[in-house]
Scaffold this motif. Structure first.
Motif, PDB file in Angstrom:
ATOM      1  N   ARG A  30     -52.204   1.816 -76.432  1.00  0.00           N
ATOM      2  CA  ARG A  30     -52.419   0.596 -77.196  1.00  0.00           C
ATOM      3  C   ARG A  30     -52.631  -0.551 -76.231  1.00  0.00           C
ATOM      4  NH1 ARG A  30     -47.692  -1.052 -81.192  1.00  0.00           N
ATOM      5  NH2 ARG A  30     -48.253   0.993 -82.024  1.00  0.00           N
ATOM      6  N   SER A  31     -53.511  -1.470 -76.587  1.00  0.00           N
ATOM      7  CA  SER A  31     -53.718  -2.664 -75.790  1.00  0.00           C
ATOM      8  C   SER A  31     -53.643  -3.887 -76.703  1.00  0.00           C
ATOM      9  CB  SER A  31     -55.069  -2.615 -75.066  1.00  0.00           C
ATOM     10  OG  SER A  31     -55.149  -3.653 -74.098  1.00  0.00           O
ATOM     11  N   HIS A  32     -53.800  -5.072 -76.108  1.00  0.00           N
ATOM     12  CA  HIS A  32     -53.695  -6.310 -76.868  1.00  0.00           C
ATOM     13  C   HIS A  32     -54.766  -7.287 -76.400  1.00  0.00           C
ATOM     14  CE1 HIS A  32     -49.691  -4.509 -77.092  1.00  0.00           C
ATOM     15  NE2 HIS A  32     -49.498  -5.186 -78.200  1.00  0.00           N
ATOM     16  N   VAL A  33     -55.231  -8.105 -77.324  1.00  0.00           N
ATOM     17  CA  VAL A  33     -56.155  -9.187 -77.012  1.00  0.00           C
ATOM     18  C   VAL A  33     -55.724 -10.418 -77.804  1.00  0.00           C
ATOM     19  CG1 VAL A  33     -58.155  -7.728 -76.526  1.00  0.00           C
ATOM     20  CG2 VAL A  33     -57.717  -8.480 -78.879  1.00  0.00           C
ATOM     21  N   ARG A  34     -56.233 -11.571 -77.388  1.00  0.00           N
ATOM     22  CA  ARG A  34     -56.144 -12.741 -78.258  1.00  0.00           C
ATOM     23  C   ARG A  34     -57.299 -12.609 -79.249  1.00  0.00           C
ATOM     24  NH1 ARG A  34     -57.659 -19.096 -77.239  1.00  0.00           N
ATOM     25  NH2 ARG A  34     -56.759 -19.863 -79.181  1.00  0.00           N
ATOM     26  N   LEU A  35     -56.991 -12.592 -80.538  1.00  0.00           N
ATOM     27  CA  LEU A  35     -57.997 -12.337 -81.559  1.00  0.00           C
ATOM     28  C   LEU A  35     -58.153 -13.571 -82.436  1.00  0.00           C
ATOM     29  CD1 LEU A  35     -58.779 -11.261 -84.625  1.00  0.00           C
ATOM     30  CD2 LEU A  35     -59.898 -10.158 -82.687  1.00  0.00           C
ATOM     31  N   ARG A  36     -59.378 -14.142 -82.452  1.00  0.00           N
ATOM     32  CA  ARG A  36     -59.683 -15.269 -83.337  1.00  0.00           C
ATOM     33  C   ARG A  36     -60.732 -14.847 -84.350  1.00  0.00           C
ATOM     34  NH1 ARG A  36     -60.795 -19.670 -78.724  1.00  0.00           N
ATOM     35  NH2 ARG A  36     -61.310 -17.759 -77.592  1.00  0.00           N
ATOM     36  N   LEU A  37     -60.580 -15.307 -85.581  1.00  0.00           N
ATOM     37  CA  LEU A  37     -61.435 -14.863 -86.678  1.00  0.00           C
ATOM     38  C   LEU A  37     -61.978 -16.069 -87.434  1.00  0.00           C
ATOM     39  CD1 LEU A  37     -62.047 -11.909 -87.671  1.00  0.00           C
ATOM     40  CD2 LEU A  37     -60.456 -12.382 -89.542  1.00  0.00           C
ATOM     41  N   TRP A  38     -63.306 -16.067 -87.633  1.00  0.00           N
ATOM     42  CA  TRP A  38     -63.971 -17.129 -88.377  1.00  0.00           C
ATOM     43  C   TRP A  38     -64.710 -16.551 -89.584  1.00  0.00           C
ATOM     44  CZ3 TRP A  38     -63.516 -17.250 -83.144  1.00  0.00           C
ATOM     45  CH2 TRP A  38     -63.129 -18.449 -82.528  1.00  0.00           C
ATOM     46  N   THR A  40     -67.912 -16.595 -92.073  1.00  0.00           N
ATOM     47  CA  THR A  40     -69.291 -16.920 -91.727  1.00  0.00           C
ATOM     48  C   THR A  40     -70.096 -17.303 -92.966  1.00  0.00           C
ATOM     49  OG1 THR A  40     -69.971 -14.607 -91.918  1.00  0.00           O
ATOM     50  CG2 THR A  40     -69.248 -15.369 -89.742  1.00  0.00           C
ATOM     51  N   ARG A  41     -71.234 -17.980 -92.705  1.00  0.00           N
ATOM     52  CA  ARG A  41     -72.180 -18.314 -93.764  1.00  0.00           C
ATOM     53  C   ARG A  41     -73.282 -17.245 -93.813  1.00  0.00           C
ATOM     54  NH1 ARG A  41     -72.374 -23.574 -91.146  1.00  0.00           N
ATOM     55  NH2 ARG A  41     -70.911 -25.017 -92.131  1.00  0.00           N
ATOM     56  N   ASP A  42     -73.698 -16.891 -95.001  1.00  0.00           N
ATOM     57  CA  ASP A  42     -74.851 -15.998 -95.188  1.00  0.00           C
ATOM     58  C   ASP A  42     -74.716 -14.672 -94.435  1.00  0.00           C
ATOM     59  OD1 ASP A  42     -76.054 -18.052 -96.702  1.00  0.00           O
ATOM     60  OD2 ASP A  42     -76.791 -18.992 -94.859  1.00  0.00           O
ATOM     61  N   HIS A  43     -73.474 -14.202 -94.291  1.00  0.00           N
ATOM     62  CA  HIS A  43     -73.230 -12.898 -93.669  1.00  0.00           C
ATOM     63  C   HIS A  43     -71.998 -12.301 -94.335  1.00  0.00           C
ATOM     64  CE1 HIS A  43     -73.359  -9.752 -90.653  1.00  0.00           C
ATOM     65  NE2 HIS A  43     -72.070  -9.924 -90.438  1.00  0.00           N
ATOM     66  N   PRO A  44     -72.012 -11.024 -94.676  1.00  0.00           N
ATOM     67  CA  PRO A  44     -70.898 -10.448 -95.437  1.00  0.00           C
ATOM     68  C   PRO A  44     -69.599 -10.268 -94.668  1.00  0.00           C
ATOM     69  CG  PRO A  44     -72.531  -8.752 -94.909  1.00  0.00           C
ATOM     70  CD  PRO A  44     -73.132 -10.069 -94.512  1.00  0.00           C
ATOM     71  N   GLY A  45     -69.638 -10.374 -93.345  1.00  0.00           N
ATOM     72  CA  GLY A  45     -68.427 -10.159 -92.563  1.00  0.00           C
ATOM     73  C   GLY A  45     -68.067 -11.351 -91.700  1.00  0.00           C
ATOM     74  N   PRO A  46     -66.855 -11.368 -91.152  1.00  0.00           N
ATOM     75  CA  PRO A  46     -66.410 -12.469 -90.295  1.00  0.00           C
ATOM     76  C   PRO A  46     -66.910 -12.323 -88.864  1.00  0.00           C
ATOM     77  CG  PRO A  46     -64.649 -10.878 -90.500  1.00  0.00           C
ATOM     78  CD  PRO A  46     -65.779 -10.366 -91.355  1.00  0.00           C
ATOM     79  N   LEU A  47     -66.716 -13.371 -88.088  1.00  0.00           N
ATOM     80  CA  LEU A  47     -66.964 -13.358 -86.647  1.00  0.00           C
ATOM     81  C   LEU A  47     -65.615 -13.227 -85.951  1.00  0.00           C
ATOM     82  CD1 LEU A  47     -68.703 -13.840 -84.067  1.00  0.00           C
ATOM     83  CD2 LEU A  47     -68.350 -16.301 -84.440  1.00  0.00           C
ATOM     84  N   ALA A  48     -65.463 -12.193 -85.152  1.00  0.00           N
ATOM     85  CA  ALA A  48     -64.204 -11.940 -84.440  1.00  0.00           C
ATOM     86  C   ALA A  48     -64.445 -12.072 -82.939  1.00  0.00           C
ATOM     87  CB  ALA A  48     -63.674 -10.546 -84.758  1.00  0.00           C
ATOM     88  N   ILE A  49     -63.682 -12.937 -82.285  1.00  0.00           N
ATOM     89  CA  ILE A  49     -63.768 -13.094 -80.834  1.00  0.00           C
ATOM     90  C   ILE A  49     -62.456 -12.613 -80.218  1.00  0.00           C
ATOM     91  CG2 ILE A  49     -63.969 -14.720 -78.915  1.00  0.00           C
ATOM     92  CD1 ILE A  49     -65.856 -16.368 -80.523  1.00  0.00           C
ATOM     93  N   ALA A  50     -62.563 -11.610 -79.351  1.00  0.00           N
ATOM     94  CA  ALA A  50     -61.403 -11.012 -78.693  1.00  0.00           C
ATOM     95  C   ALA A  50     -61.379 -11.436 -77.231  1.00  0.00           C
ATOM     96  CB  ALA A  50     -61.455  -9.496 -78.808  1.00  0.00           C
ATOM     97  N   THR A  51     -60.360 -12.181 -76.841  1.00  0.00           N
ATOM     98  CA  THR A  51     -60.221 -12.660 -75.472  1.00  0.00           C
ATOM     99  C   THR A  51     -59.423 -11.660 -74.642  1.00  0.00           C
ATOM    100  OG1 THR A  51     -60.306 -14.968 -76.193  1.00  0.00           O
ATOM    101  CG2 THR A  51     -59.370 -14.545 -74.013  1.00  0.00           C
ATOM    102  N   ASP A  52     -59.999 -11.240 -73.541  1.00  0.00           N
ATOM    103  CA  ASP A  52     -59.375 -10.236 -72.672  1.00  0.00           C
ATOM    104  C   ASP A  52     -58.125 -10.809 -72.016  1.00  0.00           C
ATOM    105  OD1 ASP A  52     -58.950  -7.932 -71.282  1.00  0.00           O
ATOM    106  OD2 ASP A  52     -60.626  -8.159 -69.904  1.00  0.00           O
TER     107      ASP A  52
END
Length: 261
Positions: A30-38, A40-52
């Motif tokens: 198992r590992s870990h990241v900083r995970l931020r979730l936004w 979105t407009r006109d897209h069915p899924g979110p934007l996920a940014i994972a910081t190493d």
């Protein structure tokens, strides 16, 4: 939306900011990241940014595992972006790097550099780690990293929060009868061990850089020798903690997935 475009976020602030999001690795760990979730407009899924967070092999070798975990938790249309902060192993020329990750039909990660797109969509506040100062303009360098004194003070403040307790139960006369931690306990046992081990490893490396002999004296030379002994002991104990985490991970993998299995 073309494959070369990122979806426009519906807001600049993330709806989720998990500083230690755990995800399973294909190797069984198992590992870990900083995970931020936004959203979105006109897209069915979110934007996920994972910081190493530079744990083990990091996101260079664990891109597929990260993608699979994000798609499983946040939906098949999630747009996954990995983030290497400035001065980390995956950064370029001391500046943050963002890569969009997708899985091909062989379940291998495809990587597309999207740093400028991320900055255009979310601004310089997305750069660095929490507490770093964003540059004045999205095209101006990287987030400013504060000096040592700032980071060790922040680390100490964080450790105080992890160690401090507060009264959570009193008698009718006000006498305290029960205490609990100030910081909510939200780490799974394996995450507790793995993150704590990594923190201790990096703290021992920081202490190893101390200069106990600034005046080059005989007494200072003895202090330097004793410091070396302390650092060696810390490193040995950190290695043992890592073994404990590995044993727990192996035990969890060996347990049945379902209670009735």
């Amino acid at each position: 939306m073309p494959d070369t475009d990122l979806p426009a976020p519906a807001r600049t602030a993330p709806v989720r900011d998990d500083h230690a999001w755990p995800f399973p690795l294909s190797t069984g760990g198992r590992s870990h990241v900083r995970l931020r979730l936004w959203p979105t407009r006109d897209h069915p899924g979110p934007l996920a940014i994972a910081t190493d967070l530079m744990l083990g092999a990091g996101l260079i070798n664990n891109a597929e595992s990260l993608c699979r975990a994000a798609l499983t938790e946040f939906g098949p249309h999630t747009v996954v972006v990995r983030h290497f902060p400035a001065w980390s192993m995956g950064a370029i020329d001391g500046e943050d790097v963002f890569d969009q990750l997708t899985l091909d039909n062989r379940d291998h990660a495809r990587v597309r550099r999207c740093t400028q797109q991320v900055l255009d969509l979310l601004g310089p506040g997305v750069l660095g780690y929490p507490g770093d100062t964003p540059p004045a303009h999205t095209r101006t360098g990287a987030a400013v990293v504060p000096p040592q004194s700032t980071h060790i003070a922040r680390a100490l403040a964080a450790l105080l929060r992890l160690d401090e307790t507060r009264v959570i139960q009193r008698r009718p006369n006000g006498y305290p009868t029960r205490s609990g931690p100030v910081a909510e306990k939200d780490l799974a046992p394996l995450s507790h061990l793995k993150l704590g081990t990594e923190a201790l490893r990096r703290l021992s490396a920081f202490l190893a850089e101390a200069d106990p002999d600034p005046h080059e004296s005989a007494a200072g030379a003895k202090r330097e020798h004793r410091l070396g002994t302390v650092i060696h002991t810390l490193q040995e104990q950190t290695w043992l903690l890592g073994l404990l985490a590995d044993e727990l991970a192996a035990e969890e993998r060996s347990r049945p997935t379902h209670p009735d299995a």
